[in-house]
Motif scaffolding. Structure first.
Motif, PDB file in Angstrom:
ATOM      1  N   HIS A 113      38.769 -38.749 -10.834  1.00 18.99           N
ATOM      2  CA  HIS A 113      37.854 -39.149 -11.896  1.00 18.99           C
ATOM      3  C   HIS A 113      36.606 -38.267 -11.988  1.00 18.99           C
ATOM      4  O   HIS A 113      35.648 -38.607 -12.687  1.00 18.99           O
ATOM      5  CB  HIS A 113      37.468 -40.622 -11.714  1.00 18.99           C
ATOM      6  N   GLU A 158      37.333 -45.453 -12.215  1.00 22.73           N
ATOM      7  CA  GLU A 158      37.732 -45.298 -13.614  1.00 22.73           C
ATOM      8  C   GLU A 158      36.604 -45.722 -14.563  1.00 22.73           C
ATOM      9  O   GLU A 158      36.297 -45.018 -15.529  1.00 22.73           O
ATOM     10  CB  GLU A 158      38.986 -46.136 -13.877  1.00 22.73           C
ATOM     11  N   LYS A 159      35.985 -46.851 -14.285  1.00 20.64           N
ATOM     12  CA  LYS A 159      34.896 -47.325 -15.150  1.00 20.64           C
ATOM     13  C   LYS A 159      33.701 -46.378 -15.115  1.00 20.64           C
ATOM     14  O   LYS A 159      33.099 -46.100 -16.156  1.00 20.64           O
ATOM     15  CB  LYS A 159      34.451 -48.731 -14.751  1.00 20.64           C
ATOM     16  N   VAL A 166      23.198 -43.652 -14.408  1.00 16.14           N
ATOM     17  CA  VAL A 166      24.381 -44.442 -14.045  1.00 16.14           C
ATOM     18  C   VAL A 166      23.997 -45.547 -13.074  1.00 16.14           C
ATOM     19  O   VAL A 166      24.379 -46.712 -13.237  1.00 16.14           O
ATOM     20  CB  VAL A 166      25.475 -43.527 -13.439  1.00 16.14           C
ATOM     21  N   TYR A 185      28.735 -45.496 -18.837  1.00 21.12           N
ATOM     22  CA  TYR A 185      28.420 -44.554 -17.757  1.00 21.12           C
ATOM     23  C   TYR A 185      28.748 -43.098 -18.070  1.00 21.12           C
ATOM     24  O   TYR A 185      28.073 -42.193 -17.590  1.00 21.12           O
ATOM     25  CB  TYR A 185      29.193 -44.952 -16.488  1.00 21.12           C
ATOM     26  N   ARG A 186      29.805 -42.871 -18.827  1.00 18.22           N
ATOM     27  CA  ARG A 186      30.348 -41.527 -19.043  1.00 18.22           C
ATOM     28  C   ARG A 186      29.286 -40.539 -19.525  1.00 18.22           C
ATOM     29  O   ARG A 186      28.550 -40.803 -20.470  1.00 18.22           O
ATOM     30  CB  ARG A 186      31.503 -41.586 -20.039  1.00 18.22           C
ATOM     31  N   GLY A 187      29.210 -39.391 -18.842  1.00 21.88           N
ATOM     32  CA  GLY A 187      28.342 -38.303 -19.251  1.00 21.88           C
ATOM     33  C   GLY A 187      26.872 -38.459 -18.905  1.00 21.88           C
ATOM     34  O   GLY A 187      26.076 -37.586 -19.228  1.00 21.88           O
ATOM     35  N   LYS A 188      26.524 -39.537 -18.263  1.00 21.93           N
ATOM     36  CA  LYS A 188      25.112 -39.761 -17.930  1.00 21.93           C
ATOM     37  C   LYS A 188      24.791 -39.182 -16.554  1.00 21.93           C
ATOM     38  O   LYS A 188      25.654 -39.116 -15.686  1.00 21.93           O
ATOM     39  CB  LYS A 188      24.807 -41.260 -17.942  1.00 21.93           C
ATOM     40  N   SER A 218      33.695 -43.249 -14.648  1.00 22.13           N
ATOM     41  CA  SER A 218      33.986 -41.968 -15.299  1.00 22.13           C
ATOM     42  C   SER A 218      34.362 -42.104 -16.773  1.00 22.13           C
ATOM     43  O   SER A 218      34.158 -41.166 -17.543  1.00 22.13           O
ATOM     44  CB  SER A 218      35.095 -41.225 -14.558  1.00 22.13           C
ATOM     45  N   GLU A 219      34.882 -43.267 -17.196  1.00 23.04           N
ATOM     46  CA  GLU A 219      35.425 -43.375 -18.548  1.00 23.04           C
ATOM     47  C   GLU A 219      34.713 -44.363 -19.461  1.00 23.04           C
ATOM     48  O   GLU A 219      34.829 -44.268 -20.678  1.00 23.04           O
ATOM     49  CB  GLU A 219      36.909 -43.707 -18.476  1.00 23.04           C
ATOM     50  N   SER A 220      33.995 -45.321 -18.911  1.00 27.21           N
ATOM     51  CA  SER A 220      33.317 -46.308 -19.744  1.00 27.21           C
ATOM     52  C   SER A 220      32.169 -45.655 -20.510  1.00 27.21           C
ATOM     53  O   SER A 220      31.431 -44.826 -19.964  1.00 27.21           O
ATOM     54  CB  SER A 220      32.768 -47.440 -18.872  1.00 27.21           C
ATOM     55  N   VAL A 221      31.976 -46.070 -21.763  1.00 23.73           N
ATOM     56  CA  VAL A 221      30.879 -45.527 -22.563  1.00 23.73           C
ATOM     57  C   VAL A 221      29.521 -45.875 -21.948  1.00 23.73           C
ATOM     58  O   VAL A 221      28.529 -45.193 -22.220  1.00 23.73           O
ATOM     59  CB  VAL A 221      30.939 -46.004 -24.034  1.00 23.73           C
TER      60      VAL A 221
END
Length: 173
Positions: A55, A104-105, A120, A112-115, A107-110
């Motif tokens: 992830h 998974e959450k 995070v 957390y993702r990209g922050k 890395s993929e949840s809106v």
């Protein structure tokens, strides 16, 4: 099966590959098993690394969350919820499921993702000191990068009985 035999089995399952000279050991696995020595999380060190790599998470994040939330599996209040997920209310069929779901959450949840990591962690737990607590544990576990892709480190590993060479990085680093 004794605890030592079980740890040896987990270590061998987490080894990157076999070589004619012995085992290939990921130095991150060594760090995590040493960090969690005597705690239930010691037996899941390779799973933390697998999910972190799959992830694209910092390899120290999941173990740090488990350490802060439950002492590395020592203080679990709900079924296999080592991460305090959903304010500690979530239930998981297995510890492996918990590790996978949280990875998974993150890395993929809106949410957390990209922050950046601090953002995070502020979302994960709103307590003002939480990000610094997690970062301190991450630093105690070790540096983000143990080696560069082109370097190899020889180390003697007690479960191999041979000199071993091991990569230090997961995918994408």
């Amino acid at each position: 099966m004794t605890r030592r035999e079980l740890v040896a089995l987990v270590l061998s399952a987490g080894a990157a590959a076999q070589s004619p000279a012995g085992c290939v050991i990921d130095p991150r696995l060594t760090r995590l098993t040493e960090f969690f020595h005597g705690r239930p999380a010691e037996l899941f060190a390779s799973r933390f690394l697998e999910e972190s790599d799959d992830h694209r998470l910092d390899w120290r994040l999941l173990p740090s969350l488990a350490f802060v939330e439950t002492g590395g599996g020592k203080r679990v209040h709900r079924a296999n919820n080592w991460f305090g997920w959903n304010s500690g209310r979530a239930r998981f069929a297995t510890v492996g499921d918990a590790i996978h779901t949280v990875a998974e959450k993150l890395s993929e949840s809106v949410l957390y993702r990209g922050k950046p990591l601090t953002a995070v962690l502020r979302i994960y737990n709103r307590h003002p000191s939480y990000p610094s607590r997690i970062r301190k544990v991450m630093e105690k576990i070790g540096p983000r990068v143990l080696e560069t892709k082109d370097e190899r480190r020889n180390e003697q590993h007690p479960e191999c009985g041979e000199q071993a060479e091991g990569p230090g990085l997961g995918p994408g680093e």
